[in-house]
Scaffold this motif. Structure first.
Motif, PDB file in Angstrom:
ATOM      1  N   SER A   1     -42.764 -36.018 -14.686  1.00  0.00           N
ATOM      2  CA  SER A   1     -43.839 -36.836 -14.950  1.00  0.00           C
ATOM      3  C   SER A   1     -44.585 -36.813 -16.303  1.00  0.00           C
ATOM      4  O   SER A   1     -44.762 -37.805 -17.140  1.00  0.00           O
ATOM      5  CB  SER A   1     -44.799 -36.835 -13.943  1.00  0.00           C
ATOM      6  N   LEU A   2     -44.747 -35.341 -16.562  1.00  0.00           N
ATOM      7  CA  LEU A   2     -45.472 -35.169 -18.035  1.00  0.00           C
ATOM      8  C   LEU A   2     -44.638 -35.522 -19.318  1.00  0.00           C
ATOM      9  O   LEU A   2     -45.168 -36.216 -20.046  1.00  0.00           O
ATOM     10  CB  LEU A   2     -45.691 -33.718 -17.960  1.00  0.00           C
ATOM     11  N   PHE A   3     -43.276 -35.187 -19.038  1.00  0.00           N
ATOM     12  CA  PHE A   3     -42.499 -35.684 -20.108  1.00  0.00           C
ATOM     13  C   PHE A   3     -41.597 -36.993 -20.149  1.00  0.00           C
ATOM     14  O   PHE A   3     -41.735 -37.833 -20.897  1.00  0.00           O
ATOM     15  CB  PHE A   3     -41.601 -34.603 -20.571  1.00  0.00           C
TER      16      PHE A   3
ATOM     17  N   VAL B   1     -38.016 -30.354 -21.546  1.00  0.00           N
ATOM     18  CA  VAL B   1     -37.559 -30.350 -20.125  1.00  0.00           C
ATOM     19  C   VAL B   1     -36.543 -29.232 -20.121  1.00  0.00           C
ATOM     20  O   VAL B   1     -36.498 -28.499 -18.855  1.00  0.00           O
ATOM     21  CB  VAL B   1     -36.738 -31.694 -19.726  1.00  0.00           C
ATOM     22  N   VAL B   2     -35.793 -28.934 -20.981  1.00  0.00           N
ATOM     23  CA  VAL B   2     -34.627 -27.711 -20.805  1.00  0.00           C
ATOM     24  C   VAL B   2     -35.419 -26.486 -20.793  1.00  0.00           C
ATOM     25  O   VAL B   2     -34.985 -25.478 -19.700  1.00  0.00           O
ATOM     26  CB  VAL B   2     -33.898 -27.706 -22.126  1.00  0.00           C
TER      27      VAL B   2
ATOM     28  N   ALA C   1     -32.735 -36.235 -14.551  1.00  0.00           N
ATOM     29  CA  ALA C   1     -33.741 -37.121 -13.981  1.00  0.00           C
ATOM     30  C   ALA C   1     -34.652 -37.689 -15.184  1.00  0.00           C
ATOM     31  O   ALA C   1     -35.204 -38.852 -15.313  1.00  0.00           O
ATOM     32  CB  ALA C   1     -34.384 -36.328 -13.075  1.00  0.00           C
ATOM     33  N   THR C   2     -35.018 -36.670 -15.851  1.00  0.00           N
ATOM     34  CA  THR C   2     -35.995 -37.347 -17.040  1.00  0.00           C
ATOM     35  C   THR C   2     -35.294 -38.246 -18.034  1.00  0.00           C
ATOM     36  O   THR C   2     -36.093 -39.235 -18.357  1.00  0.00           O
ATOM     37  CB  THR C   2     -36.701 -35.898 -17.724  1.00  0.00           C
TER      38      THR C   2
ATOM     39  N   ALA D   1     -26.124 -35.384  -7.957  1.00  0.00           N
ATOM     40  CA  ALA D   1     -26.103 -36.902  -8.040  1.00  0.00           C
ATOM     41  C   ALA D   1     -26.745 -37.581  -9.107  1.00  0.00           C
ATOM     42  O   ALA D   1     -26.461 -38.591  -9.773  1.00  0.00           O
ATOM     43  CB  ALA D   1     -26.770 -37.528  -6.850  1.00  0.00           C
ATOM     44  N   ALA D   2     -28.178 -36.957  -9.655  1.00  0.00           N
ATOM     45  CA  ALA D   2     -28.806 -37.252 -10.842  1.00  0.00           C
ATOM     46  C   ALA D   2     -27.969 -37.395 -11.912  1.00  0.00           C
ATOM     47  O   ALA D   2     -28.205 -38.206 -12.809  1.00  0.00           O
ATOM     48  CB  ALA D   2     -30.110 -36.403 -10.762  1.00  0.00           C
ATOM     49  N   TRP D   3     -27.113 -36.182 -12.050  1.00  0.00           N
ATOM     50  CA  TRP D   3     -26.360 -35.999 -13.467  1.00  0.00           C
ATOM     51  C   TRP D   3     -25.347 -37.314 -13.192  1.00  0.00           C
ATOM     52  O   TRP D   3     -25.038 -38.100 -14.364  1.00  0.00           O
ATOM     53  CB  TRP D   3     -25.598 -34.972 -13.374  1.00  0.00           C
TER      54      TRP D   3
END
Length: 531
Positions: free
Chosen positions: A290-292, A333-334, A379-380, A442-444
């Protein structure tokens, strides 16, 4: 994830950076209060049966909020509304806002009524593993929560209008009042030894907070809509465009929500605690998302949707915004993913370890959180690619890829949550870790599909392997600094312990990234230096 060289981060349009900063500030403040809310719930509920009931009950009406709320409106309403304003068609824009409000209010009212009436069957479908008093409490909580979810949908309409007018801060800081309402009702109403009373108080507080969140935004929205009239304009071409965009995004959000429900369904069969622990891990996991991810994506969507010029010129603008946005996302995010993987127990302990929530519970949440970290970056960055598709009014491509993700999440989640722990000889409750890790895989895959699809439309985008290697290397060095401090610390209060571990980790990451020549790290250090 390679792309040709593009402008450095410092060349990003100032308005985009400032707007993303406002979104990030609003989200950060609201998330801080969200963490306080979760800590209060952890204190009174721990990982008890009542905590599981509240976690499952909250997901059911939340389905309504996610289907009709922020994500769908951002994809279907904002691009059309922002384009009307860019073309200086203010009257048409106001009329569209009123038509969307009227249609949304009508649909939401019907769904809320259905949710209250059919709370029992909905609970049986979503939390099939619950029995007896646990199931009865869940049904009761669902009936309380549904009206609040309806109000949050209308609050998302306010967000769509405010974002289109570049009023980002209010819409993202408004959830503070929702969190405060829950915190207040729980602390005033919950008895120290009455978990059921605490869960009911939290549900009531959620409804009160939803009304307040809508109420604090509405006056500003009405001041921006000079010709606002909440009536469905069936002949409006703009409304038809919104609805044509709405359908695919609605289905896309629906299939993603199915994935979340599958997690809840499976977790309900894993014993006491997994449903509540998944919710706590989700609070932490969604913080950087959410934040990034949301701040960059929300700020970029109206900018990308307003891009004008020839097709090559629009494509060039989109490529520039995507690449610069991806760099900013990865920079933050990393290290977040690394912190979840290495220091998750300290993070969970600092935030939740109080009252009925023990150190063992913090360790359990850490493992679930570590599974979530697998797909955090994907995801981000996927959010930003989704915004790019929505900006060019292509809502069907993200839908197809979302379906692929949900199918993979469902199949892999079942295999990793039920059979795998049995084969490995583990307690079944550890299957919750498999749920989050499989969702990350799955997100990747979804992210890869989104990137390839967008690159076919506008040309190469994405991060170079060297850029990612620098960031992960810096995060690893920062983690080594944090682990060294972790091993040398005496027994301390969880909050102080986390502070003394995470601060050196963050400084170590920033120093290593600066040493590696990462532009954003150098810009951050330059801002910190006295003039």
């Amino acid at each position: 994830m390679h792309s040709p060289a593009s402008a450095p981060a410092s060349q990003q349009p100032p308005s985009s950076s400032r707007h993303a900063g406002l979104v990030a500030l609003g989200i950060f403040v609201s998330r801080i209060f969200g963490l306080v809310r979760q800590r209060v719930l952890a204190h009174y509920l721990g990982l008890s049966a009542s905590a599981d009931a509240f976690g499952a009950a909250f997901r059911i009406p939340n389905f309504l909020q996610n289907l009709l709320g922020e994500g769908v409106l951002s994809a279907s309403f904002i691009p059309v509304y922002a384009r009307l304003r860019a073309e200086e068609r203010a009257e048409d824009a106001d009329r569209l806002a009123g038509a969307v409000f009227g249609l949304l209010a009508a649909v939401t009212s019907v769904v809320v009524l259905g949710g209250v009436v059919f709370a029992g069957p909905l609970t049986a479908a979503i939390a099939g593993g619950f029995r007896g008093e646990k199931r009865d409490l869940t049904v009761r909580l669902v009936r309380i929560l549904f009206p609040g979810a309806g109000l949050l949908v209308m609050s998302a309409w306010c967000l769509g209008v405010l974002n289109s007018h570049r009023r980002f801060l209010l819409s993202y800081i408004a959830p503070v009042v929702w969190n405060v309402a829950i915190i207040t009702t729980v602390m005033l109403s919950a008895g120290r030894h009455d978990e059921t009373r605490a869960a009911v108080a939290a549900a009531v507080g959620s409804v009160i907070g939803s009304a307040l969140q809508f109420g604090v935004q509405l006056p500003v929205v009405l001041s921006l809509l000079h010709r606002f009239r909440p009536a469905i304009d069936a002949v409006s071409d703009s409304l038809h465009t919104v609805l044509s965009n709405f359908g695919p995004v609605f289905v896309s959000r629906g299939v993603v929500q199915i994935s979340a429900f599958v997690d809840t369904i499976l977790a309900s069969f894993l014993g006491q605690g997994p449903v509540a622990a998944l919710g706590m891990a989700q609070v932490l996991y969604t913080l950087p998302v959410s934040l990034f991810g949301m701040s960059v994506s929300a700020a970029e969507l109206p900018e990308m949707a307003s891009a004008t010029g020839t097709a090559p010129e629009v494509a060039a603008q989109l490529r520039s915004r995507l690449d610069l946005g991806l760099r900013r996302l990865a920079f933050f995010v990393v290290p977040s993913a690394m912190a979840f993987l290495v220091f998750g127990q300290d993070i969970a302990g600092a935030l939740f370890q109080t009252g009925r929530f023990t150190a063992a519970d913090a360790r359990y949440v850490w493992f679930i959180l570590a599974g979530s970290a697998v797909g955090l970056l994907a995801a981000t960055m996927g959010r930003l690619y989704n915004s790019a598709f929505y900006a060019i009014r292509d809502t069907r491509t993200p839908l197809r890829f979302a379906i692929v993700r949900v199918v993979l999440t469902t199949v892999l989640g079942f295999l990793c949550a039920i059979p795998l722990p049995k084969v490995a000889g583990l307690d079944l409750r550890w299957g919750a870790v498999g749920l989050t890790a499989s969702a990350g895989i799955a997100a990747w895959i979804e992210f890869s599909l989104l990137q390839r699809g967008m690159n076919a439309r506008i040309g190469p985008t994405g991060l170079h392997f060297r850029e990612l290697a620098q960031l992960w290397g810096a995060a690893a060095l920062g983690a080594a600094v944090g682990v060294a401090g972790q091993m040398s610390l005496p027994p301390l209060h969880p909050v102080l312990r986390a502070f003394l571990i995470l601060i050196p980790f963050g400084l170590g990451y920033l120093a290593a990234a600066y040493r590696f020549g990462v532009p954003l790290a150098r810009a951050a250090v330059a801002r910190l230096r006295p003039e």
